[in-house]
Write an enzyme that holds these catalytic residues in place. Sequence first.
Site, mmCIF file in Angstrom:
data_model
loop_
_atom_site.group_PDB
_atom_site.id
_atom_site.type_symbol
_atom_site.label_atom_id
_atom_site.label_comp_id
_atom_site.label_asym_id
_atom_site.label_seq_id
_atom_site.Cartn_x
_atom_site.Cartn_y
_atom_site.Cartn_z
ATOM 1 N N SER A 1 0.801 -1.126 -0.119
ATOM 2 C CA SER A 1 -0.101 -0.019 0.071
ATOM 3 C C SER A 1 0.739 1.321 0.041
ATOM 4 O O SER A 1 2.187 1.039 0.400
ATOM 5 C CB SER A 1 -0.953 0.096 1.230
ATOM 6 O OG SER A 1 -1.551 1.210 1.350
ATOM 7 N N TYR B 1 -2.534 0.072 10.934
ATOM 8 C CA TYR B 1 -2.737 -0.512 9.626
ATOM 9 C C TYR B 1 -1.517 -0.188 8.695
ATOM 10 O O TYR B 1 -0.784 -1.039 8.052
ATOM 11 C CB TYR B 1 -3.698 0.103 8.907
ATOM 12 C CG TYR B 1 -3.963 -0.158 7.544
ATOM 13 C CD1 TYR B 1 -4.196 -1.548 6.980
ATOM 14 C CD2 TYR B 1 -3.716 0.696 6.423
ATOM 15 C CE1 TYR B 1 -4.375 -1.837 5.551
ATOM 16 C CE2 TYR B 1 -3.763 0.308 4.988
ATOM 17 C CZ TYR B 1 -4.008 -1.063 4.668
ATOM 18 O OH TYR B 1 -4.256 -1.321 3.256
HETATM 19 P P1 NDP Z 1 -11.864 -5.926 0.351
HETATM 20 O O1 NDP Z 1 -12.335 -5.583 1.616
HETATM 21 O O2 NDP Z 1 -12.655 -5.773 -0.637
HETATM 22 O O3 NDP Z 1 -11.250 -7.216 0.469
HETATM 23 C C1 NDP Z 1 -10.426 -7.852 1.268
HETATM 24 C C2 NDP Z 1 -10.180 -9.379 1.309
HETATM 25 O O4 NDP Z 1 -9.605 -9.929 2.109
HETATM 26 C C3 NDP Z 1 -11.889 -10.165 1.187
HETATM 27 O O5 NDP Z 1 -11.563 -11.069 0.224
HETATM 28 C C4 NDP Z 1 -11.759 -10.718 2.747
HETATM 29 O O6 NDP Z 1 -12.458 -11.899 2.471
HETATM 30 C C5 NDP Z 1 -10.416 -11.082 2.923
HETATM 31 N N1 NDP Z 1 -9.738 -11.237 4.223
HETATM 32 C C6 NDP Z 1 -10.046 -10.306 5.367
HETATM 33 N N2 NDP Z 1 -9.701 -11.236 6.289
HETATM 34 C C7 NDP Z 1 -9.409 -12.444 5.789
HETATM 35 C C8 NDP Z 1 -9.048 -13.503 6.812
HETATM 36 N N3 NDP Z 1 -8.670 -13.627 8.025
HETATM 37 N N4 NDP Z 1 -8.797 -14.638 5.977
HETATM 38 C C9 NDP Z 1 -8.897 -14.862 4.587
HETATM 39 N N5 NDP Z 1 -9.118 -13.785 3.931
HETATM 40 C C10 NDP Z 1 -9.481 -12.520 4.597
HETATM 41 O O7 NDP Z 1 -10.581 -4.705 0.328
HETATM 42 P P2 NDP Z 1 -9.371 -4.940 -1.109
HETATM 43 O O8 NDP Z 1 -9.848 -5.784 -2.113
HETATM 44 O O9 NDP Z 1 -9.276 -3.395 -0.909
HETATM 45 O O10 NDP Z 1 -8.284 -5.331 -0.152
HETATM 46 C C11 NDP Z 1 -7.263 -6.184 -0.703
HETATM 47 C C12 NDP Z 1 -5.903 -5.872 -0.447
HETATM 48 O O11 NDP Z 1 -5.599 -4.361 -0.771
HETATM 49 C C13 NDP Z 1 -5.510 -5.638 1.221
HETATM 50 O O12 NDP Z 1 -4.300 -6.177 1.621
HETATM 51 C C14 NDP Z 1 -5.470 -4.035 1.532
HETATM 52 O O13 NDP Z 1 -4.709 -3.786 2.671
HETATM 53 C C15 NDP Z 1 -4.901 -3.489 0.366
HETATM 54 N N6 NDP Z 1 -5.039 -2.326 -0.151
HETATM 55 C C16 NDP Z 1 -6.225 -1.684 -0.342
HETATM 56 C C17 NDP Z 1 -6.628 -0.372 -0.919
HETATM 57 C C18 NDP Z 1 -7.808 0.244 -0.802
HETATM 58 O O14 NDP Z 1 -7.962 1.370 -1.114
HETATM 59 N N7 NDP Z 1 -8.993 -0.543 -1.064
HETATM 60 C C19 NDP Z 1 -5.418 0.525 -0.963
HETATM 61 C C20 NDP Z 1 -4.019 -0.146 -0.590
HETATM 62 C C21 NDP Z 1 -3.887 -1.498 -0.278
HETATM 63 P P3 NDP Z 1 -13.298 -12.639 3.608
HETATM 64 O O15 NDP Z 1 -13.958 -11.467 4.327
HETATM 65 O O16 NDP Z 1 -14.271 -13.556 2.945
HETATM 66 O O17 NDP Z 1 -12.584 -13.383 4.591
#
Ligand code: NDP
Length: 247
Positions: A144, A157
């Site tokens: 990020s 975070y």
């Molecule tokens: P979402 O919230 O849409 O997706 C997050 C994903 O992580 C979901 O599929 C969720 O699935 C999964 N997840 C969360 N906890 C767990 C767990 N304990 N075990 C397995 N899976 C888990 O957000 P994003 O797509 O934006 O996030 C994806 C990545 O991108 C993250 O690492 C985030 O930090 C990073 N990021 C995002 C930004 C943004 O602005 N959106 C900017 C920079 C980086 P489920 O709940 O089904 O387990």
Amino acid sequence: MTDDSLDGKTAVITGASSGIGEATAGALAGAGMNVALAARRTEELDALADAVEAEHDREALVVPTDVTDEAQVEALIDETVETFGGLDVVVANAGMGTTEPVAEIPTESYRRMMSVNVDGSFFTARAALPHLEESSGNLIFMGSFAGQYPRPGAAVYAATKWWTRGFALSLEGSVGGDGVAVTVINPTEVRTEFGSESGDSQAERFAEDEVTSPETIANAVRFAASQHPPNTTSEIDLYRRDKFEHF
Ligand code: NDP
């Protein structure tokens, strides 16, 4: 369009049930890969698997996985290798974040960010590396902008993402000689469900085209995944154009 360097190969994507992970599954299957989809929400994964198979004529394996549990992560990697006969690309993407002020942050929130973002990435990398060494594969972490610059409103975070970059870049030095490529992708805001744990999600906060789309990040993952020895894309910074306006 399929990609000769990825066609018929296998990818694991954590956090595949929404946002960047979901879009990445589409991008890698579109490049011709079979995909193993990991997250906790099974219904979302099943729907995505159906969509991927229908649209791209590739196999999608659903493996419900909580990345904070090392046994589940090991089972994810084992089942993928058993099903597809190997492993070429791993996208350690699962992540979450909350924004309580540090003086007020409940221990539970602190531990969740650490366990999903830090432990989860570590367990995924550790389980995958022996297979990636065999395939001279690619290990891609979702970092990020918050892992490159201070993020006063989300210190814990941000620290998890600084850890991710520190781990990824150090790992690159230690496994590059074994043929494994390591990449960290650093997005600014992306329109996903991210942020919903402590208020509005990014999709609610930002209008379409105001910030990056998940598909744009997924294309960066695809580009990183398509690098083969001796090359790697060490880091990809994918920012919204006005990000430095306030600096
Ligand atoms: P979402 O919230 O849409 O997706 C997050 C994903 O992580 C979901 O599929 C969720 O699935 C999964 N997840 C969360 N906890 C767990 C767990 N304990 N075990 C397995 N899976 C888990 O957000 P994003 O797509 O934006 O996030 C994806 C990545 O991108 C993250 O690492 C985030 O930090 C990073 N990021 C995002 C930004 C943004 O602005 N959106 C900017 C920079 C980086 P489920 O709940 O089904 O387990």
